[in-house]
Design a protein around this motif. Structure first.
Motif, mmCIF file in Angstrom:
data_model
loop_
_atom_site.group_PDB
_atom_site.id
_atom_site.type_symbol
_atom_site.label_atom_id
_atom_site.label_comp_id
_atom_site.label_asym_id
_atom_site.label_seq_id
_atom_site.Cartn_x
_atom_site.Cartn_y
_atom_site.Cartn_z
ATOM 1 N N GLN A 218 0.920 -1.115 0.003
ATOM 2 C CA GLN A 218 -0.010 -0.091 -0.019
ATOM 3 C C GLN A 218 0.792 1.271 -0.050
ATOM 4 O OE1 GLN A 218 -2.511 -0.380 3.421
ATOM 5 N NE2 GLN A 218 -4.215 -1.816 2.294
ATOM 6 N N ALA A 219 2.104 1.182 0.436
ATOM 7 C CA ALA A 219 2.945 2.414 0.619
ATOM 8 C C ALA A 219 3.849 2.445 -0.621
ATOM 9 C CB ALA A 219 3.904 2.249 1.757
ATOM 10 N N GLY A 220 3.839 1.541 -1.253
ATOM 11 C CA GLY A 220 4.880 1.429 -2.548
ATOM 12 C C GLY A 220 5.339 0.249 -3.095
ATOM 13 N N HIS A 221 6.516 0.397 -3.644
ATOM 14 C CA HIS A 221 7.192 -0.831 -4.376
ATOM 15 C C HIS A 221 8.403 -1.199 -3.634
ATOM 16 C CE1 HIS A 221 4.387 -0.005 -7.706
ATOM 17 N NE2 HIS A 221 5.045 1.256 -7.565
ATOM 18 N N VAL A 222 8.531 -2.529 -3.352
ATOM 19 C CA VAL A 222 9.808 -3.212 -2.539
ATOM 20 C C VAL A 222 10.640 -3.785 -3.646
ATOM 21 C CG1 VAL A 222 10.666 -4.500 -0.589
ATOM 22 C CG2 VAL A 222 8.259 -3.422 -0.511
ATOM 23 N N PHE A 223 12.103 -3.433 -3.505
ATOM 24 C CA PHE A 223 13.020 -4.211 -4.283
ATOM 25 C C PHE A 223 14.013 -4.887 -3.737
ATOM 26 C CE2 PHE A 223 10.984 -0.575 -6.630
ATOM 27 C CZ PHE A 223 10.684 -0.980 -7.873
ATOM 28 N N THR B 91 4.373 8.062 -4.592
ATOM 29 C CA THR B 91 4.795 9.516 -4.776
ATOM 30 C C THR B 91 6.145 9.579 -5.647
ATOM 31 O OG1 THR B 91 3.360 10.002 -2.937
ATOM 32 C CG2 THR B 91 5.052 11.663 -3.929
ATOM 33 N N GLU B 92 7.027 8.699 -5.119
ATOM 34 C CA GLU B 92 8.388 8.969 -5.653
ATOM 35 C C GLU B 92 8.345 8.127 -6.973
ATOM 36 O OE1 GLU B 92 11.616 8.801 -1.862
ATOM 37 O OE2 GLU B 92 10.603 6.955 -2.511
ATOM 38 N N ARG C 175 16.347 11.204 -7.621
ATOM 39 C CA ARG C 175 14.887 11.586 -7.024
ATOM 40 C C ARG C 175 15.131 13.216 -6.629
ATOM 41 N NH1 ARG C 175 13.746 6.941 -2.644
ATOM 42 N NH2 ARG C 175 14.335 5.398 -3.881
ATOM 43 N N ALA C 176 14.015 13.995 -6.915
ATOM 44 C CA ALA C 176 14.416 15.404 -6.601
ATOM 45 C C ALA C 176 14.282 15.476 -5.153
ATOM 46 C CB ALA C 176 13.348 15.969 -7.421
#
Length: 354
Positions: free
Chosen positions: A294-299, A318-319, A345-346
């Protein structure tokens, strides 16, 4: 029923070769159908799988290609090997048969029933003959490379046509349906097979590809390219300029500086490969998309030089979206979409790992 020596034939498996050795070999020889090499490949693949599962760095693999007393490489156990392969999601088969069930090791040699070995040899030859026939252009008689993809659908079935003949036979898609809704175009019953595939530019198109998120037409593609674009690994697809250019044929993706959601993790993966390093090591890491939360992508990241150095990294939604914007901007600015790899990333400095 007794079995005599005449009923059996010795099977000599080819030696496993390194990637460099394979690359140096001619394409024709390497891709030629060979059931013996297929079985040998299964054995060595199983060794690699076990060693990687043990998290052992490659420098500690030792003589993993060496053949032991039981005829198997890397200390494999025959019962375990067969059990693993037969219970896999796709059991190892050749010509619709399961050779591991008939293969026997005795007197330090491998044996198969002679009639079965002959059947596999004939299957190899039949496949080679069919491939040879499928490589000849039906228009000019030119002989294409083995993995040419010259097969193209027509109203009378599949035929083999070289790119020049396909170009002369079918019309290049001029992009006149860009921005048209897919549902509206289907109602007008416009035919895709009047055009060349806009991805490979060598086969007759068979379907209209469209953006599933915005329902806008991208262009006509052949069945093969449609399958690759729809089911291919996103990170692999984004490395191909023509694929990214095709994805951005969707007007809303282009104007919103985005890509379909299934490509967002792949853009983040390309960013990590390009920007993140293990400490001061200059080698790009191997990056594998583990999952999406839910928070993002894990690598998972692995140092390409120091195999014991592994770490995990998360990229928030968001990133990832920011990286997609950068990726699309670079692609459009370059004029060859796909040429740009997202920069740092900015929002934060590029991390390094020790």
């Amino acid at each position: 029923m007794s079995v005599t020596q005449d009923d059996l034939v010795e099977v000599v498996f080819p030696a496993e070769r390194s990637y460099e050795e394979r690359a140096a070999e001619e394409e024709e020889a390497w891709w030629r159908t060979d059931w013996r090499r297929s079985i040998s490949g299964w054995m060595h693949d199983e060794v690699r799988r076990k060693l990687m599962a043990e998290d052992r760095p490659y420098s500690e693999w030792g003589a993993w290609r060496a053949i032991g007393e039981n005829g198997l490489p890397g200390g494999l156990d025959w019962v375990e090997f067969v059990s693993t392969r037969m219970n896999a999601r796709r059991p190892m088969s050749i010509a619709g048969t399961l050779p591991l069930q008939l293969l026997t090791h005795a007197e330090k040699r491998w044996w198969l029933p002679r009639t079965y070995s002959d059947l596999l040899d004939r299957a190899d030859q039949v496949e080679e003959d069919l491939l040879a026939r499928a490589r000849i252009c039906s228009r000019c008689g030119a002989r294409g490379p083995r993995l040419s993809g010259w097969r193209t659908p027509t109203t009378s079935g599949y035929v083999t046509m070289c790119p020049p003949c396909s170009g002369a036979e079918f019309t290049a898609y001029p992009g006149h349906l860009r921005g048209v809704a897919y549902g509206q175009m289907r109602a007008r019953k416009l035919r895709a097979d009047d055009y060349l595939c806009r991805l490979c530019q060598s086969s007759r198109a068979s379907v209209w590809d469209h953006c599933h998120e915005h329902d806008l037409v991208r262009g006509p593609v052949c069945a093969s390219c449609n399958t690759i674009e729809g089911m291919g690994t996103p990170a692999y697809l984004l490395r191909r300029e023509e694929v990214v250019e095709h994805l951005l044929e969707c007007g809303r993706c282009r104007s919103e500086r985005t890509l379909p959601a299934r490509f967002h993790a792949a853009v983040a993966q390309l960013h990590l490969e390009a920007e993140v390093r293990h400490a001061s090591c200059p080698v790009r890491p191997h990056v594998r998309h583990r999952n999406t939360t839910q928070a993002g992508h894990v690598f998972d990241l692995y140092c390409g030089r120091h195999w014991t150095k592994k770490w995990r990294q998360e990229v928030s939604d968001t990133e990832a979206l920011e990286l997609v914007h950068v990726f699309v901007d670079q692609a459009l600015t370059a004029g060859s979409p796909g040429a740009g790899v997202p920069g740092p990333r900015a929002s934060s400095d590029t991390p390094s790992r020790t």
